[in-house]
Design an enzyme around this catalytic site. Structure first.
Site, PDB file in Angstrom:
ATOM      1  N   SER C  55       0.846  -1.194   0.000  1.00  0.00           N
ATOM      2  CA  SER C  55       0.000   0.000   0.000  1.00  0.00           C
ATOM      3  C   SER C  55       0.881   1.243   0.000  1.00  0.00           C
ATOM      4  CB  SER C  55      -0.915  -0.013   1.223  1.00  0.00           C
ATOM      5  OG  SER C  55      -1.842  -1.078   1.125  1.00  0.00           O
ATOM      6  N   GLY C  56       0.254   2.406  -0.148  1.00  0.00           N
ATOM      7  CA  GLY C  56       1.018   3.646  -0.156  1.00  0.00           C
ATOM      8  C   GLY C  56       1.261   4.161  -1.567  1.00  0.00           C
ATOM      9  N   HIS C  57       0.744   3.433  -2.577  1.00  0.00           N
ATOM     10  CA  HIS C  57       0.915   3.861  -3.978  1.00  0.00           C
ATOM     11  C   HIS C  57      -0.420   4.238  -4.599  1.00  0.00           C
ATOM     12  CE1 HIS C  57       4.868   2.246  -3.437  1.00  0.00           C
ATOM     13  NE2 HIS C  57       4.425   1.016  -3.305  1.00  0.00           N
ATOM     14  N   LYS C 105       5.092  -6.442 -10.218  1.00  0.00           N
ATOM     15  CA  LYS C 105       6.182  -5.467 -10.319  1.00  0.00           C
ATOM     16  C   LYS C 105       7.478  -6.143  -9.858  1.00  0.00           C
ATOM     17  CE  LYS C 105       4.305  -2.190  -7.756  1.00  0.00           C
ATOM     18  NZ  LYS C 105       3.213  -3.059  -7.259  1.00  0.00           N
ATOM     19  N   ASP C 110       7.585  -9.076  -4.123  1.00  0.00           N
ATOM     20  CA  ASP C 110       6.426  -9.290  -4.988  1.00  0.00           C
ATOM     21  C   ASP C 110       6.581 -10.560  -5.801  1.00  0.00           C
ATOM     22  OD1 ASP C 110       6.695  -6.349  -4.395  1.00  0.00           O
ATOM     23  OD2 ASP C 110       4.743  -6.317  -5.387  1.00  0.00           O
ATOM     24  N   HIS C 219       9.371   3.329  -3.298  1.00  0.00           N
ATOM     25  CA  HIS C 219       9.346   3.058  -1.860  1.00  0.00           C
ATOM     26  C   HIS C 219      10.368   3.919  -1.151  1.00  0.00           C
ATOM     27  CE1 HIS C 219       8.345  -0.625  -4.102  1.00  0.00           C
ATOM     28  NE2 HIS C 219       7.343  -0.672  -3.273  1.00  0.00           N
TER      29      HIS C 219
END
Ligand SMILES: Nc1ncnc2c1ncn2[C@@H]1O[C@H](COP(=O)(O)OP(=O)(O)O)[C@@H](O)[C@H]1O
Ligand SMILES: Nc1ncnc2c1ncn2[C@@H]1O[C@H](COP(=O)(O)OP(=O)(O)O)[C@@H](O)[C@H]1O
Ligand SMILES: [Mg+2]
Ligand SMILES: [Mg+2]
Ligand SMILES: [Mg+2]
Ligand SMILES: [Mg+2]
Lengths: 212, 333, 333, 212
Positions: C55-57, C105, C110, C219
């Site tokens: 998360s955070g994107h 990605k 991932d 990130h």
């Protein structure tokens, strides 16, 4: 000798210089109780005026003032644009056709300018706006006219009155313009528009200090 | 000042050049005076809907020009109302013969500049109506001051009026929609950080690391109170309470809930904010039937949010759902 | 740390709750394990397209779930790849019988988590193809390292593959579209400021007031070089040069130009950035036939931009233009 | 007396405690060359493990380790999740059915765990990953086994070897994981995963210090 057409050009150019010099200061005042653009707006406007002035060629003072007004109107924006635009447009109306101004002409022009500002912005005295600098300045001119003072003396008195009016905005709670959103918190700060109005009038008294 | 700009004095022009490159299918950009119009303007027989204001609030207003929303937008310098000549030229450019609606945010500068433009346009035989949006409950409404500021409801008015105009409603009817939004919408915002006006080069105000400003304006105008930073849930309560009690909304009302980023607040936080706002609205018996979430009416890179609640009737819902094709809002087309 | 959050450990859950409240027409949100699926999933006979990541994107990936784009998205903790059980459950939830594409990605976490999920799904007789996006030219590509990072092209792949799946193309054909994007897309980003991960509470890195980081990761991974802040035009040149020379793109190529905000950079600056990027692309003879401008693949509240250039063929243009109905991208429907 | 079933539970709980204590430190290491989440990830994972452990009830050590592995796999995420998940799953496979472990069992379990990590992550020695702490630790166990050392001594030697391996990551240039994006700039920093691996093995040597 009264104020000559060329003297008014010099005044406008000196105003442009003064506004440029005081631009950050005006913006700082506006940052405190407004949106930090009054200096930048006025500076952009007067720079555009410098570019436009040659178009007034050898026309009358009314044309010069109207050119200034139209230019400020289309380049300053914000509250300052319509107010100072109207200010110079109204002064221009009163001086249409004139190639020189005596003290009565100048007083009449400034009074019309003030009336235009009040008509446009609907501010009352004490609302903490430019009107609070302009009213005492116009009153001082009228008094000086009645007392038969020389022009430079009258200009000095009107500049001093504007300065007092400007300083008197500090304790006021704003009731017009962006500063009014602050309510009580607007007190304790000098109004940027009153400050720029004083600057224009002080510049007149300096530019025309030898005219009597 | 850390910004992706070249010279501060060129920001707005270069932004408009970027818009012109990016969206030739949606808009035409006119320079000197600056305005953005629908690529197919003027649309014959359609009311032209125009708004405008200082730059720095993107996507508002230029990002909302297109089918189903604005016919034209007039961008001023950053945080500075545009000038009457911009509005006059935009008005002429989108005049399809059915009159023009000016949607004006309640700021002295915007009011005066739009007023002068409307007078000039009327002088050229263009019918103009103006509606002033003043939905910010952070500011006390009063006849003796400049009144409340215009914020979030403006964009909702642009969408609904644009849809109404697209249906070929009359100028009076489109203006009526705008007045309905004016009456039925309320907003309030808060800031976690200041923003920096490019030509100023330093933050408009100082906000210590542990403080926030409740009731901030979209130009960085100081708010109601400064206080220690609180949790998202507490902040949302502080924003929702004055909004809901101002109108008042009543149980059973259908509403649009609009959670807006001031620019620097990312979407992850907007959803955390939306969650609580939705719960509070629901607790009051309001039915959140539509919503809008994102950076819509921003204040440069300021971190913070504003919340707008708009009471909807059936017609407004239909107008909201109508197709819209702009850079900033798009659906159904 | 100034954020609109409650407890750091609850951010993702509360965000997902907000999404569930906000978009019931588009998506269903599943908790424990967390994933977001199209409200009409599974769609019979359609390839399911799934992506996921930390998360955070936002809006990536959850904001791209809906008709014409993703069938499901798996959000991990902030900046942390999600876990195999999330992907497995999402894969099962959107399995319409035509197979599943995992768009991954290129980050070690991932890759490994998706790999395990794909193995588990295959064990349950679900056909899975995985395509790894690695478009970030800031990182040297090498067989002996983790290779290039996956950034902006991911969202473009999600759009094109989603459209291809909607046309009921086969799993292999949809995966081919993804591989085309992988091959034809290149990106590079930069940061003006760091971001702050909620559970860390302080900025990931220090970037002095007069410095910027070129080649930043999403990130907050350090970039290629740190250098004094430059003008927008110079910065755009520094990003475009490695992108264009990496592929290489050639004169006459049709491209999609994607200018992305890292989160804290407002739209006004994105258009200033777009302006120069468009001019550079054009100078190289590239035809910018499509574009995307906004906060799309963000890094919390980081200020900065990334630029992605994707070479398009006729089929890709048609897939791009196909209707899409998600919270983050929407047109034609 | 060898390592008992209950001793493995104590070890896992002590690991959870150690990870919580070192969480910020691990995250700081990760901030320097990664993405500032390794500590938070591991802490979230081991907290979930504490909640799950009761489910292993009175089952064998293999079940305990597999429960730990599955839980880490579904709660840690990132690179750490699959790697440590695989680590414990593989250790669990090797210890299926066992209610106690002698040194040979433990060595075999750890070797299988290491092989799992290598299979999953494909890191080679010197790539600056957790593998650089695990390989010397497993080698030390093998040597100790051959030298017939008591368990606690062997555990101490393996923890020390892991510590050396961890410290030896400092000058390395990363070739795997997120740190590899940094190229040369990754040198000069200790690898967070090698640090957490050392932490688990050091905790084993402390928890089981009286087992010989
Ligand atoms: N209604 C009004 N009447 C007269 N002067 C006003 C009025 N409203 C604002 N002003 C003046 O305008 C000044 C602000 O000008 P400026 O900063 O250029 O505009 P804005 O507030 O739109 O940013 C104030 O300091 C005040 O003196
Ligand atoms: N391919 C790999 N093989 C073994 N260990 C790896 C590999 N990639 C990364 N690691 C380990 O994982 C650690 C980072 O874990 P973590 O921060 O949890 O994941 P992420 O990098 O996804 O944020 C690194 O310090 C390194 O020790
Ligand atoms: Mg101002
Ligand atoms: Mg202003
Ligand atoms: Mg991570
Ligand atoms: Mg990490």
């Amino acid at each position: 000798m009264p104020i000559q057409r060329d003297d008014t050009l010099t005044w406008i150019k000196d105003c442009a210089k003064a506004v440029e010099e005081k631009s950050s200061y005006l913006t700082e005042l506006d940052a405190a109780i407004g949106d930090a653009d009054h200096g930048a707006n006025m500076d952009r406007g007067f720079k555009a005026v410098l570019n436009k002035l040659p178009e007034a060629g050898d026309k009358d003072i009314g044309t010069i003032f109207k050119t200034v007004g139209m230019t400020l109107l289309s380049t300053v924006g914000g509250a300052g644009g319509p107010l100072y635009g109207t200010f110079f447009l109204q002064a221009g109306m009163k001086t249409t056709g004139k190639m020189e101004l005596n003290l009565a002409d100048w007083t009449e022009a400034l009074e019309a300018a003030l009336d235009g500002v009040v008509m446009r912005g609907k501010a009352q005295p004490g609302d903490k706006t430019m009107v609070d600098a302009l009213i005492p300045a116009v009153n001082a001119l009228k008094d000086a006219l009645q007392a038969n003072q020389p022009i430079n003396k009258a200009l000095q008195l009107s500049a001093e009155a504007a300065e007092k009016g400007m300083e008197a905005t500090i304790p006021l709670v704003a009731r017009k313009g962006r500063a009014s959103y602050l309510g009580e918190r607007s007190a304790g700060h000098q109004d940027p528009g009153a400050t720029s109005s004083h600057l224009l009038l002080k510049t007149a008294s300096l530019t025309w200090k030898d005219i009597s | 000042m850390k910004k992706l700009i070249n010279k501060p004095e060129n920001v707005v022009r270069e932004e408009l050049e970027g818009i012109a490159y990016a969206h030739p299918d949606l808009v035409k950009v006119h320079f000197d005076p600056n305005f953005v119009v629908r690529s197919d303007a003027p649309v014959k027989g359609k009311v032209g809907v125009i708004s405008g204001g200082g730059s720095g609030h993107e996507p508002m207003h230029g990002g909302f020009v297109g089918i189903g929303m604005l016919d034209a937008a007039c961008p001023g310098a950053v945080f500075t109302s545009p000038t009457p000549d911009q509005m006059l030229e935009a008005t002429k450019a989108v005049n399809g013969g059915a009159g023009i609606l000016h949607i004006v945010k309640n700021y002295t500068g915007d009011i005066m500049n739009f007023e002068m433009a409307a007078d000039l346009a009327r002088g050229q035989n263009i019918e103009v109506e103006s509606v002033v949006i003043d939905d910010d409950v952070a500011v006390k409404d009063s006849l003796y001051t400049a009144g409340r500021r215009g914020v979030g409801s403006t964009v909702l008015a642009e969408k609904l009026c644009g849809a109404a105009a697209e249906q070929k409603r009359s100028l009076k009817e489109v203006a009526d929609v705008c007045r309905k939004v004016k009456d039925a919408g309320r907003s309030m915002g808060m800031a976690l950080t200041s923003c920096t006006v490019p030509h100023v080069g330093k933050p408009t105000f100082d906000l210590p690391e542990d403080q926030m400003e409740i009731g901030i304006g979209i130009h960085g105008e100081p708010g109601r109170t400064r206080m220690p930073l609180k949790s998202a849930d507490e902040i949302v309560e502080m924003l929702m309470e004055p909004i809901i009690s101002d109108l008042p909304y009543k149980s059973g009302d259908q509403v649009l809930l609009f959670v807006n980023s001031m620019g620097g607040t990312p979407l992850i936080e907007l959803y955390v904010t939306y969650r609580k706002a939705h719960e509070i609205a629901t607790k009051h018996g309001l039915k959140v039937v539509r919503n809008l979430i994102g950076p819509i009416i921003t204040s440069l890179e300021m971190a913070g949010v504003s919340i707008t609640l708009l009471k909807l009737d059936g017609d407004m819902i239909k107008l909201w759902d109508a197709p819209v094709k702009t850079a900033g809002l798009r659906w159904g087309i």
